[in-house]
Design an enzyme around this catalytic site. Structure first.
Site, short mmCIF file in Angstrom:
data_model
loop_
_atom_site.label_atom_id
_atom_site.label_comp_id
_atom_site.label_asym_id
_atom_site.label_seq_id
_atom_site.Cartn_x
_atom_site.Cartn_y
_atom_site.Cartn_z
N LYS A 222 -2.67 11.51 -3.46
CA LYS A 222 -3.65 11.10 -4.47
C LYS A 222 -5.04 11.28 -3.84
O LYS A 222 -5.18 11.01 -2.65
CB LYS A 222 -3.47 9.61 -4.84
CG LYS A 222 -2.11 9.29 -5.45
CD LYS A 222 -1.92 7.77 -5.57
CE LYS A 222 -0.50 7.41 -5.99
NZ LYS A 222 -0.23 5.97 -6.00
N THR B 193 0.83 -5.55 -0.68
CA THR B 193 0.98 -5.02 0.68
C THR B 193 -0.33 -4.48 1.23
O THR B 193 -0.41 -4.19 2.43
CB THR B 193 2.04 -3.90 0.68
OG1 THR B 193 1.90 -3.19 -0.55
CG2 THR B 193 3.43 -4.44 0.81
N GLU C 27 -2.44 1.36 -11.65
CA GLU C 27 -2.96 1.70 -10.32
C GLU C 27 -4.02 0.72 -9.85
O GLU C 27 -4.81 0.24 -10.66
CB GLU C 27 -3.64 3.08 -10.40
CG GLU C 27 -2.91 4.21 -9.78
CD GLU C 27 -2.73 4.13 -8.27
OE1 GLU C 27 -3.40 3.30 -7.62
OE2 GLU C 27 -1.92 4.89 -7.74
N ASP C 28 -4.06 0.46 -8.55
CA ASP C 28 -5.12 -0.42 -8.02
C ASP C 28 -6.15 0.37 -7.21
O ASP C 28 -7.11 -0.22 -6.72
CB ASP C 28 -4.54 -1.51 -7.12
CG ASP C 28 -4.03 -0.95 -5.81
OD1 ASP C 28 -3.33 0.08 -5.84
OD2 ASP C 28 -4.35 -1.52 -4.75
N LYS D 66 -7.18 2.63 0.21
CA LYS D 66 -6.16 2.31 -0.79
C LYS D 66 -5.71 3.58 -1.51
O LYS D 66 -6.55 4.37 -1.95
CB LYS D 66 -6.70 1.29 -1.79
CG LYS D 66 -6.77 -0.11 -1.20
CD LYS D 66 -7.11 -1.15 -2.24
CE LYS D 66 -7.18 -2.53 -1.57
NZ LYS D 66 -7.76 -3.53 -2.47
N GLY D 67 -4.42 3.75 -1.61
CA GLY D 67 -3.88 4.93 -2.28
C GLY D 67 -3.90 6.19 -1.43
O GLY D 67 -3.37 7.22 -1.81
N SER E 147 4.30 6.23 -5.87
CA SER E 147 3.57 5.65 -4.72
C SER E 147 3.33 6.67 -3.63
O SER E 147 4.14 7.58 -3.42
CB SER E 147 4.40 4.49 -4.16
OG SER E 147 3.90 4.09 -2.91
N ALA E 148 2.23 6.49 -2.89
CA ALA E 148 1.94 7.37 -1.75
C ALA E 148 2.72 6.94 -0.51
O ALA E 148 2.79 7.66 0.48
CB ALA E 148 0.44 7.30 -1.44
N SER E 149 3.35 5.76 -0.58
CA SER E 149 3.96 5.19 0.62
C SER E 149 5.32 5.78 0.95
O SER E 149 6.16 5.96 0.08
CB SER E 149 4.10 3.68 0.45
OG SER E 149 4.85 3.15 1.53
N ARG F 12 -0.98 8.02 4.86
CA ARG F 12 -1.08 7.49 6.22
C ARG F 12 -1.90 8.43 7.12
O ARG F 12 -2.77 7.98 7.86
CB ARG F 12 0.33 7.31 6.79
CG ARG F 12 0.40 6.33 7.95
CD ARG F 12 1.82 6.23 8.49
NE ARG F 12 2.80 5.88 7.47
CZ ARG F 12 4.11 5.98 7.63
NH1 ARG F 12 4.61 6.40 8.78
NH2 ARG F 12 4.94 5.65 6.66
N ASP G 52 2.22 2.26 -9.61
CA ASP G 52 1.95 2.36 -8.18
C ASP G 52 2.63 1.14 -7.54
O ASP G 52 2.99 0.19 -8.24
CB ASP G 52 0.43 2.34 -7.97
CG ASP G 52 0.06 2.26 -6.52
OD1 ASP G 52 0.62 3.04 -5.72
OD2 ASP G 52 -0.81 1.43 -6.17
N LEU G 53 2.80 1.16 -6.24
CA LEU G 53 3.49 0.03 -5.57
C LEU G 53 2.50 -0.91 -4.88
O LEU G 53 2.31 -2.06 -5.29
CB LEU G 53 4.49 0.58 -4.55
CG LEU G 53 5.18 -0.47 -3.69
CD1 LEU G 53 6.16 -1.31 -4.50
CD2 LEU G 53 5.92 0.20 -2.53
N ASP G 54 1.86 -0.37 -3.81
CA ASP G 54 0.99 -1.21 -2.98
C ASP G 54 -0.22 -1.68 -3.79
O ASP G 54 -1.00 -0.87 -4.27
CB ASP G 54 0.49 -0.41 -1.76
CG ASP G 54 1.63 -0.03 -0.82
OD1 ASP G 54 2.49 -0.86 -0.56
OD2 ASP G 54 1.64 1.13 -0.34
C1 BG6 Z 1 -0.50 3.66 -0.41
C2 BG6 Z 1 -1.41 2.61 0.18
O1 BG6 Z 1 0.24 3.10 -1.45
O2 BG6 Z 1 0.38 4.17 0.59
C3 BG6 Z 1 -2.15 3.17 1.40
O3 BG6 Z 1 -2.35 2.19 -0.79
C4 BG6 Z 1 -1.14 3.72 2.39
O4 BG6 Z 1 -2.93 2.16 1.98
C5 BG6 Z 1 -0.25 4.76 1.72
O5 BG6 Z 1 -1.81 4.32 3.51
C6 BG6 Z 1 0.82 5.30 2.65
O6 BG6 Z 1 1.71 4.26 2.97
P1 BG6 Z 1 2.76 4.27 4.13
O7 BG6 Z 1 3.60 3.05 3.86
O8 BG6 Z 1 3.57 5.53 3.99
O9 BG6 Z 1 2.03 4.24 5.42
MG MG Z 2 -1.97 1.00 -4.56
#
Ligand code: BG6
Ligand code: MG
Length: 218
Positions: A145, A17, A169-170, A45-46, A114-116, A49, A9-11
Site C-alpha cells: 500500500k 496492534t 482502513e486506518d 501505518k499500513g 492487510s500488509a502484515s 516491514r 485492514d487488520l492492524d
Molecule cells: C501493516 C501495519 O498492517 O503491516 C504496519 O500497519 C506494518 O505498521 C505492516 O509494518 C507489516 O506488518 P508485519 O507484521 O508484516 O511486520
Molecule cells: Mg492498518
C-alpha cells in the site's frame, strides 16, 4: 439483496496492534540512537516491514549492509511477536464482531486485506480466523500500500468487482490504495488524518447498521 465485497485492514482496524508495532520499532530505533515519535509512527501505518525500516534508517541518516538490514527486521519482528503472543479475543476492537456478524447475516462476502505477514497468526490468536471468506496479507503481495494490489487480489478472490468493494482502513496509505482501486474507502480514525477517505468514523461503535445496509444496497 445485492452482493458487495467488504474488505477489512487488520492492524488498527480489527485489533490495536499499531501500539505493538510502535513499541517494537521504537525499541529498535532507540537501540540505533534514533529518536522515534508517535508522529513518525503514523507514517509507518499500513507501510510494509521493509519500507518501515528504510524510513527509520533514513530519519537517523544511517546506512547499513543488507545482512544487518535483514538482522534488524528479524529482531523487530521477534520483539513484535512477543507482544502478539499475549493477545486474545479481548483485543478485538469495539463492535468489530458485531459488524462482521451483521455482514454475515446479510450474506455479504468478507475479506481481510492487510500488509502484515503476521496477519494469520494474529487472527488465530483473537479467534477471528474463520470470520473471513478470504485472507490476503503481506505474504501474497509484491507491491505495498498505497499500491492497490492487496485490495484488487481480495476483490478477485471474493468474485466481486472493485467498484462494488468497501474498504475499512486506518492508514493514509491504505485509504489511497482503496481509492486507487476504485473502491469505497472508509477511514477508521481521525478525520484530520484520513480526510482522503469517502467516509471517516472514529471507530466501529460509530457505524450504524443502517449505514451498513446502505452500503449493501447502494
Ligand atoms: C501493516 C501495519 O498492517 O503491516 C504496519 O500497519 C506494518 O505498521 C505492516 O509494518 C507489516 O506488518 P508485519 O507484521 O508484516 O511486520
Ligand atoms: Mg492498518
Amino acid at each position: 439483496m445485492s452482493k458487495k465485497g467488504f474488505i477489512f485492514d487488520l492492524d488498527g482496524v480489527i485489533v490495536d496492534t499499531a501500539k505493538y508495532h510502535f513499541l517494537a520499532w521504537r525499541k529498535l530505533a532507540n537501540s540505533l540512537d534514533i529518536d522515534f515519535s508517535e508522529t513518525q509512527n503514523e507514517q509507518l501505518k499500513g507501510v510494509s516491514r521493509v519500507r518501515s525500516l528504510e524510513k527509520i534508517l533514513s530519519w537517523g541518516d544511517i546506512t547499513i549492509s543488507e545482512d544487518k538490514f535483514m538482522e534488524l527486521m528479524a529482531k523487530k519482528n521477534d520483539d513484535y511477536l512477543t507482544h502478539i503472543n499475549t493477545m486474545d479475543e479481548n483485543e478485538i476492537l469495539a463492535d468489530v464482531p458485531k459488524v462482521l456478524e451483521h455482514l454475515k447475516e446479510q450474506k455479504q462476502p468478507i475479506a481481510l486485506g492487510s500488509a502484515s505477514k503476521n496477519a494469520r497468526t494474529i487472527l488465530k490468536k483473537v479467534g477471528l480466523y474463520k470470520s473471513f471468506d478470504t485472507i490476503v496479507d503481506g505474504n501474497d503481495v509484491s507491491k505495498a500500500k498505497p499500491d492497490p494490489e492487496v485490495f484488487l487480489i481480495a476483490a478477485k478472490q471474493l468474485n466481486t468487482n472493485p467498484e462494488d468493494c468497501i474498504v475499512f482502513e486506518d492508514s493514509v496509505a491504505g485509504i489511497q490504495a482503496a481509492n486507487t482501486a476504485n473502491m469505497i474507502s472508509i477511514g477508521i480514525g481521525e478525520e484530520s488524518i484520513l480526510g482522503e477517505a469517502d467516509y471517516v468514523f472514529k471507530d466501529f461503535t460509530q457505524i450504524s447498521s443502517e449505514f451498513i445496509t446502505e452500503l449493501i444496497t447502494n
